[in-house]
Scaffold this motif. Structure first.
Motif, PDB file in Angstrom:
ATOM      1  N   LEU A   1       6.000   8.979 -45.379  1.00 30.63           N
ATOM      2  CA  LEU A   1       6.822   7.766 -45.235  1.00 30.63           C
ATOM      3  C   LEU A   1       8.291   8.112 -45.029  1.00 30.63           C
ATOM      4  N   TYR A   2       8.775   9.083 -45.792  1.00 28.33           N
ATOM      5  CA  TYR A   2      10.190   9.441 -45.748  1.00 28.33           C
ATOM      6  C   TYR A   2      10.585  10.007 -44.385  1.00 28.33           C
ATOM      7  N   TYR A   3       9.811  10.958 -43.883  1.00 27.57           N
ATOM      8  CA  TYR A   3      10.171  11.578 -42.614  1.00 27.57           C
ATOM      9  C   TYR A   3       9.908  10.650 -41.432  1.00 27.57           C
ATOM     10  N   THR A   4       8.923   9.787 -41.553  1.00 32.59           N
ATOM     11  CA  THR A   4       8.715   8.793 -40.495  1.00 32.59           C
ATOM     12  C   THR A   4       9.911   7.855 -40.390  1.00 32.59           C
ATOM     13  N   ALA A   5      10.405   7.410 -41.550  1.00 29.85           N
ATOM     14  CA  ALA A   5      11.583   6.541 -41.558  1.00 29.85           C
ATOM     15  C   ALA A   5      12.801   7.275 -41.010  1.00 29.85           C
ATOM     16  N   GLY A   6      12.949   8.559 -41.375  1.00 28.40           N
ATOM     17  CA  GLY A   6      14.085   9.332 -40.882  1.00 28.40           C
ATOM     18  C   GLY A   6      14.043   9.539 -39.382  1.00 28.40           C
ATOM     19  N   ILE A   7      12.860   9.815 -38.867  1.00 29.58           N
ATOM     20  CA  ILE A   7      12.723  10.010 -37.419  1.00 29.58           C
ATOM     21  C   ILE A   7      13.043   8.718 -36.668  1.00 29.58           C
ATOM     22  N   LEU A   8      12.564   7.589 -37.177  1.00 25.91           N
ATOM     23  CA  LEU A   8      12.860   6.309 -36.525  1.00 25.91           C
ATOM     24  C   LEU A   8      14.354   5.998 -36.575  1.00 25.91           C
ATOM     25  N   ALA A   9      14.993   6.339 -37.702  1.00 26.25           N
ATOM     26  CA  ALA A   9      16.441   6.119 -37.819  1.00 26.25           C
ATOM     27  C   ALA A   9      17.205   6.972 -36.810  1.00 26.25           C
ATOM     28  N   ASP A  10      16.749   8.209 -36.597  1.00 27.98           N
ATOM     29  CA  ASP A  10      17.405   9.066 -35.604  1.00 27.98           C
ATOM     30  C   ASP A  10      17.219   8.531 -34.185  1.00 27.98           C
ATOM     31  N   ILE A  11      16.030   8.007 -33.915  1.00 31.44           N
ATOM     32  CA  ILE A  11      15.748   7.518 -32.565  1.00 31.44           C
ATOM     33  C   ILE A  11      16.560   6.267 -32.243  1.00 31.44           C
ATOM     34  N   PHE A  12      16.659   5.353 -33.229  1.00 27.40           N
ATOM     35  CA  PHE A  12      17.321   4.064 -32.987  1.00 27.40           C
ATOM     36  C   PHE A  12      18.699   3.992 -33.643  1.00 27.40           C
TER      37      PHE A  12
ATOM     38  N   PRO B   1      28.747   1.763 -23.295  1.00 24.75           N
ATOM     39  CA  PRO B   1      28.919   0.559 -24.124  1.00 24.75           C
ATOM     40  C   PRO B   1      27.688   0.350 -25.010  1.00 24.75           C
ATOM     41  N   GLY B   2      27.922  -0.087 -26.228  1.00 28.41           N
ATOM     42  CA  GLY B   2      26.817  -0.324 -27.152  1.00 28.41           C
ATOM     43  C   GLY B   2      27.286  -0.251 -28.589  1.00 28.41           C
ATOM     44  N   THR B   3      26.339  -0.291 -29.517  1.00 29.49           N
ATOM     45  CA  THR B   3      26.645  -0.246 -30.944  1.00 29.49           C
ATOM     46  C   THR B   3      25.814   0.850 -31.617  1.00 29.49           C
ATOM     47  N   CYS B   4      26.370   1.390 -32.709  1.00 28.03           N
ATOM     48  CA  CYS B   4      25.676   2.420 -33.482  1.00 28.03           C
ATOM     49  C   CYS B   4      25.788   2.104 -34.966  1.00 28.03           C
TER      50      CYS B   4
ATOM     51  N   ASP C   1      29.956  19.302 -21.318  1.00 29.46           N
ATOM     52  CA  ASP C   1      29.216  20.227 -22.177  1.00 29.46           C
ATOM     53  C   ASP C   1      29.059  19.662 -23.585  1.00 29.46           C
ATOM     54  N   PHE C   2      30.066  18.919 -24.034  1.00 35.82           N
ATOM     55  CA  PHE C   2      29.979  18.284 -25.356  1.00 35.82           C
ATOM     56  C   PHE C   2      28.868  17.236 -25.358  1.00 35.82           C
ATOM     57  N   VAL C   3      28.726  16.504 -24.264  1.00 31.66           N
ATOM     58  CA  VAL C   3      27.626  15.541 -24.139  1.00 31.66           C
ATOM     59  C   VAL C   3      26.288  16.270 -24.216  1.00 31.66           C
ATOM     60  N   HIS C   4      26.239  17.442 -23.585  1.00 32.30           N
ATOM     61  CA  HIS C   4      25.016  18.249 -23.634  1.00 32.30           C
ATOM     62  C   HIS C   4      24.687  18.659 -25.072  1.00 32.30           C
ATOM     63  N   ILE C   5      25.711  19.030 -25.845  1.00 30.68           N
ATOM     64  CA  ILE C   5      25.506  19.405 -27.247  1.00 30.68           C
ATOM     65  C   ILE C   5      24.982  18.216 -28.049  1.00 30.68           C
ATOM     66  N   LEU C   6      25.616  17.056 -27.886  1.00 31.48           N
ATOM     67  CA  LEU C   6      25.195  15.874 -28.639  1.00 31.48           C
ATOM     68  C   LEU C   6      23.775  15.445 -28.275  1.00 31.48           C
ATOM     69  N   TYR C   7      23.426  15.604 -27.005  1.00 32.62           N
ATOM     70  CA  TYR C   7      22.072  15.241 -26.593  1.00 32.62           C
ATOM     71  C   TYR C   7      21.042  16.171 -27.255  1.00 32.62           C
ATOM     72  N   ASN C   8      21.328  17.469 -27.219  1.00 32.19           N
ATOM     73  CA  ASN C   8      20.410  18.421 -27.852  1.00 32.19           C
ATOM     74  C   ASN C   8      20.349  18.214 -29.361  1.00 32.19           C
ATOM     75  N   MET C   9      21.481  17.810 -29.965  1.00 30.11           N
ATOM     76  CA  MET C   9      21.488  17.505 -31.396  1.00 30.11           C
ATOM     77  C   MET C   9      20.580  16.312 -31.696  1.00 30.11           C
ATOM     78  N   ALA C  10      20.652  15.285 -30.862  1.00 33.98           N
ATOM     79  CA  ALA C  10      19.845  14.079 -31.084  1.00 33.98           C
ATOM     80  C   ALA C  10      18.355  14.387 -30.979  1.00 33.98           C
ATOM     81  N   VAL C  11      17.999  15.141 -29.955  1.00 36.59           N
ATOM     82  CA  VAL C  11      16.583  15.503 -29.784  1.00 36.59           C
ATOM     83  C   VAL C  11      16.154  16.469 -30.887  1.00 36.59           C
ATOM     84  N   GLY C  12      17.014  17.441 -31.204  1.00 39.31           N
ATOM     85  CA  GLY C  12      16.683  18.434 -32.225  1.00 39.31           C
ATOM     86  C   GLY C  12      16.489  17.817 -33.601  1.00 39.31           C
TER      87      GLY C  12
END
Length: 312
Positions: free
Chosen positions: A98-109, A123-126, A42-53
C-alpha cells in the motif's frame, strides 16, 4: 517457481531500466555537476530522469521487500503457522504494497500536466512533495530495520551453540548495508529538499538508492548462498586460490573440502532433504515441534522451532 521468484525477476527488469536512466545522466551532463554549470536543456534532462527514476526506485524496492518477506515467511514460519512472526510479516507485506503504491502514484501525478515535473516552463500546477519525500525516506528506513531484525530474533532464540548462531546470523546481516544506504539516502534527501543546486544534490541520492536496491537483491539471495559453493566451477576457483596461497596437502581435512571455506557443509542426503521444511538453508535443518500448554483462559497451541546442525 514461487511467487517471490517472479517478484525478484520483475525487480531485476525494473532495476535494469533504472540503471539505463542513471547512465543517461552520467553521460550527459554527468553526476555531481553544479546547476550553474549545466545548460537548461540538460537540466530538463536531469529532472526527467529523476522523475522516471523515482517511480522505478519505488517499484524495485516494493518488489524486492515483498520477495524478502515472503522468503522469511517460507524459511522461519513452518507450515504457515499463524504465530506472531507470521502475522508481523503479513502486516509488513500489506503496508509495503500500500505504501509504495501510494508513493508511486504521488510521483506520477505530482504535477498536472506531468511534463511540468521536468520542464518548469510548462503551464500547470504541482503539489508540494517535500514533506512526503522525507516521511517516505523515514518509513523506508524503519521498514529496512524491521526486516533486518525479523530473522535475528528467530535465529538467536534457537537451541544452537553461540558460534553457530553467529554464523547463521551473519548470513542474514547483509541487511545492515541496506540500512546504511537508507540512512544516507534520508540525509541527502533532506539536503536535496532544501538545496537550490538540484543538479548536484540529487547525485548522492541516486548513488545511495542504487546501493540500497543492490543490497536488497543480496538479501534475497542469502538463503541460496550455500548452494553457490556446490557449483563445480566455484569449487574449482576455491581450489585454485588454495593452491596459490599454499593450501594444506592431500588427505587432510581441508583438502577433503576441495578448497571450500571452513563453514561449508556437505549437501544433505535425499532423505534429509525430503524431511527438511527449510530447504532454502541446505547446511542446517529446522524442525518444528508442537507444544501444548495451559494458560489461564484455556488450552492453546504454540510452535516451538529448533535448529540442529548436521555437524554438531
Amino acid at each position: 517457481m514461487r511467487l517471490e521468484d517472479y517478484l525478484v525477476m520483475a525487480a531485476w527488469a525494473v532495476f535494469s531500466v533504472y540503471l539505463y536512466y542513471v547512465y543517461g545522466i552520467c553521460i550527459s551532463p554527468g553526476i555531481f555537476m553544479h546547476q550553474w554549470d549545466v545548460r537548461y536543456i540538460d537540466f530538463v534532462h536531469i529532472l526527467y530522469n529523476m522523475a522516471v527514476g523515482s517511480v522505478l526506485y519505488g517499484s524495485v524496492i516494493s518488489l524486492t521487500k515483498t520477495a524478502i518477506l515472503l522468503d522469511w515467511l517460507h524459511i522461519f514460519v513452518p507450515q504457515r503457522t499463524r504465530n506472531a512472526l507470521a502475522w508481523t510479516i503479513y502486516v509488513l507485506i500489506t503496508i509495503n504494497c500500500l505504501y509504495y503504491t501510494a508513493g508511486i502514484l504521488a510521483d506520477i501525478f505530482e504535477c498536472m500536466p506531468r511534463k511540468k515535473i521536468w520542464d518548469k516552463t510548462t503551464p500547470g500546477t504541482c503539489i508540494n512533495t517535500n514533506a512526503g519525500f522525507v516521511v517516505a525516506a523515514v518509513l523506508n528506513l524503519a521498514n529496512d530495520l524491521i526486516i533486518l531484525a525479523l530473522p535475528q530474533k528467530v535465529i538467536w532464540g534457537l537451541h544452537l551453540t553461540p558460534s553457530k548462531k553467529v554464523g547463521i546470523s551473519g548470513m542474514f546481516a547483509i541487511g545492515i548495508f541496506a540500512c546504511v544506504c537508507a540512512v544516507a539516502r534520508l540525509v541527502y534527501s533532506i539536503k536535496l529538499m532544501h538545496s537550490e543546486d538540484v543538479a548536484y544534490s540529487v547525485s548522492p541520492v541516486g548513488v545511495w538508492s542504487i546501493g540500497e536496491m543492490t543490497s536488497a537483491f543480496l538479501i534475497v539471495g542469502v538463503p541460496s548462498l550455500p548452494r553457490i559453493f556446490k557449483v563445480p566451477w566455484v569449487q574449482s576457483v576455491f581450489t585454485w586460490i588454495q593452491s596459490l596461497t599454499g593450501g594444506s596437502s592431500k588427505g587432510t581435512r581441508e583438502s577433503s573440502r576441495k578448497g571450500l571455506p571452513s563453514w561449508y557443509k556437505n549437501a544433505p542426503t535425499a532423505r534429509r532433504r525430503q524431511d527438511d521444511v527449510y530447504s532454502e538453508l541446505d547446511e542446517y535443518r529446522l524442525e518444528a515441534a508442537e507444544m501444548v500448554y495451559s494458560p489461564h483462559n484455556g488450552i492453546t497451541r504454540q510452535n516451538k522451532v529448533e535448529m540442529h546442525s548436521s555437524h554438531m
